[in-house]
Design an enzyme around this catalytic site. Structure first.
Site, short mmCIF file in Angstrom:
data_model
loop_
_atom_site.label_atom_id
_atom_site.label_comp_id
_atom_site.label_asym_id
_atom_site.label_seq_id
_atom_site.Cartn_x
_atom_site.Cartn_y
_atom_site.Cartn_z
N THR A 1 -29.07 -9.53 3.26
CA THR A 1 -28.29 -10.65 3.41
C THR A 1 -28.34 -11.59 2.33
OG1 THR A 1 -28.65 -12.74 4.84
CG2 THR A 1 -30.59 -11.49 4.28
N TYR B 1 -37.02 -15.29 7.86
CA TYR B 1 -35.81 -14.36 7.98
C TYR B 1 -35.53 -13.79 6.56
CZ TYR B 1 -31.25 -11.90 8.29
OH TYR B 1 -30.18 -11.25 8.23
N1 LIG Z 1 -25.46 -11.68 11.25
C1 LIG Z 1 -25.20 -12.20 9.99
O1 LIG Z 1 -24.65 -13.19 10.12
C2 LIG Z 1 -25.78 -11.37 8.88
C3 LIG Z 1 -25.55 -11.84 7.68
C4 LIG Z 1 -26.09 -11.37 6.72
C5 LIG Z 1 -26.60 -10.05 6.46
N2 LIG Z 1 -26.93 -9.36 8.05
C6 LIG Z 1 -27.56 -8.17 8.06
O2 LIG Z 1 -26.43 -7.29 8.46
C7 LIG Z 1 -27.27 -6.24 9.23
C8 LIG Z 1 -26.46 -6.15 10.64
O3 LIG Z 1 -26.63 -7.53 11.34
P1 LIG Z 1 -25.82 -7.87 12.76
O4 LIG Z 1 -25.15 -9.05 12.73
O5 LIG Z 1 -25.03 -6.40 12.90
O6 LIG Z 1 -27.06 -7.91 13.70
P2 LIG Z 1 -27.01 -7.90 15.22
O7 LIG Z 1 -25.60 -8.09 15.78
O8 LIG Z 1 -27.95 -9.08 15.49
O9 LIG Z 1 -27.66 -6.58 15.49
C9 LIG Z 1 -28.86 -6.14 15.08
C10 LIG Z 1 -29.15 -5.01 15.96
O10 LIG Z 1 -30.46 -4.60 15.44
C11 LIG Z 1 -31.18 -4.21 16.79
N3 LIG Z 1 -32.43 -4.42 16.80
C12 LIG Z 1 -33.43 -5.73 17.00
N4 LIG Z 1 -34.64 -5.33 16.93
C13 LIG Z 1 -34.70 -4.08 17.10
C14 LIG Z 1 -35.88 -3.13 17.29
N5 LIG Z 1 -37.12 -3.59 17.57
N6 LIG Z 1 -35.74 -1.79 17.50
C15 LIG Z 1 -34.49 -1.31 17.41
N7 LIG Z 1 -33.30 -2.18 17.29
C16 LIG Z 1 -33.65 -3.51 17.13
C17 LIG Z 1 -30.70 -4.91 17.94
O11 LIG Z 1 -30.73 -4.32 19.01
P3 LIG Z 1 -30.39 -4.98 20.61
O12 LIG Z 1 -28.98 -4.71 20.65
O13 LIG Z 1 -31.07 -4.16 21.56
O14 LIG Z 1 -30.98 -6.29 20.39
C18 LIG Z 1 -29.13 -5.03 17.41
O15 LIG Z 1 -28.44 -4.04 17.82
C19 LIG Z 1 -28.54 -6.68 9.51
O16 LIG Z 1 -29.34 -6.07 8.43
C20 LIG Z 1 -28.55 -8.17 9.01
O17 LIG Z 1 -29.83 -8.61 8.44
C21 LIG Z 1 -26.55 -10.30 8.97
#
Ligand SMILES: NC(=O)c1ccc[n+]([C@@H]2O[C@H](COP(=O)([O-])OP(=O)(O)OC[C@H]3O[C@@H](n4cnc5c(N)ncnc54)[C@H](OP(=O)(O)O)[C@@H]3O)[C@@H](O)[C@H]2O)c1
Length: 307
Positions: free
Chosen positions: A109, A133
């Protein structure tokens, strides 16, 4: 190529399941009971020993880790869980990849940076996260580099999609309810659609010469930059054009100190994508096109509820 996808129900994970399917045999992992689906396994990253056992059983050649603890404000009060999922579980993945020669593709991130720059952040700039985070994501990056497994760390920013919890969907819900809104205008970044991240990941995997030799960190975001206020303005304009909103609410810009949040956000978090272009000849389009595409998808899927 045996691919294990973690976090398949998240924004990026959902799109990855479609994008990487042509590249090999895909096993999809998510939290909860997956016993009804033969191509799915249940993985909870909270349980580090079960994670290790699952990896031993599946022996993937590529692990795509789109799972993460992404609740930025909540992480301030739940540091242990954020660290377990974003760092300790990642260390288990990295050690497994080191011992088997598998490739770990991991997402990180813009929040690893403190937002103080006046030009887009490069991969080698010094990280200095402002909150739990960001610190937990940085710890995950460090664990991967220390394991020295084959890896790609793809840092992205301001992720959104037609499904999931994200700024665009929150704005559409609030915009339908309220006449007047105030949105922060002094934080700049690049909103990046999950679908573009997934497509670029598939392209990178297809173009990797020797997957087992790669050890790289790359920035992967949409082109251009905008404030949250500018992003919201564009969402409302295009949503009104698409008939998703019947009218555009009045939108006032405010400084961050008038919208206090539990976690401090970086003021300037645009990432420099030059290395991605040089290494893989990939350039994501301007962020504005992403808004257009995601709203078109929403307009064509009126049953996706806004959260
Ligand atoms: N969102 C942003 O703005 C953003 C920005 C920069 C970087 N990123 C990075 O991009 C990546 C993808 O982000 P995203 O936006 O797709 O995130 P997201 O929509 O919040 O999805 C995260 C996923 O992780 C799963 N998860 C969380 N805790 C878990 C656990 N204990 N065991 C197994 N699975 C678990 C969640 O499962 P559930 O569906 O069961 O909750 C969800 O499916 C991440 O590495 C994040 O740090 C995100």
């Amino acid at each position: 190529m045996r691919i294990l996808l973690l976090g398949a129900n998240g924004q990026v994970g959902f799109e990855l399941a479609r994008s990487v399917a042509p590249l090999g045999s895909l096993v999809i992992a998510a939290r909860g009971d997956c016993s009804a689906q033969s191509d799915r396994v249940s993985v909870d990253l909270n349980d580090l020993s079960a994670l290790g056992t699952t990896l031993q059983r599946l022996r993937p050649e590529v692990i795509l880790n789109a799972a993460a603890y992404t609740a930025v404000d909540q992480a301030e009060d739940d540091q242990d869980t954020a660290m377990r999922i974003n760092a300790h579980a990642v260390e288990v993945l990295a050690n497994h990849c080191d011992s088997t020669g598998a490739l770990l593709v991991h997402y990180s991130t813009d929040y690893v940076f403190d937002g103080s720059a006046s030009r887009p952040w490069r991969e080698d700039d010094s990280p200095a996260p402002l909150g739990v985070y960001g610190r937990s994501k940085l710890a995950g990056e460090i664990a991967i580099r220390e394991a020295d497994c084959a890896h790609l760390i793809l840092r992205t920013s301001w992720v959104y999609a037609a499904r999931g919890q994200n700024f665009l969907r929150t704005m559409l819900r609030l915009g339908a309810e309220r006449e007047h809104m105030r949105v922060v205008s002094d934080q700049m970044g690049a909103p990046t659609p999950a679908r573009w991240i997934a497509s670029a990941t598939a392209l990178i995997l297809a173009r990797l010469g020797k997957p087992h030799a790669v050890r790289e960190t790359l920035h992967l975001t949409a082109a251009g930059e905008v404030s949250w206020h500018g992003f919201a303005q564009r969402i409302f304009e295009l949503a009104a054009e698409q008939g998703i909103l019947s009218r555009i609410p009045q939108l006032d810009p405010i400084p961050s100190d008038q919208y206090p949040t539990r976690a401090k956000r970086p003021a300037y978090s645009r990432l420099d994508n030059a290395r991605l272009r040089e290494r893989f000849d990939i350039v994501l389009p301007d962020w504005g096109l992403g808004v257009q595409q995601v709203l078109q998808e929403l307009a064509g899927s009126p049953r996706l509820p806004l959260c």
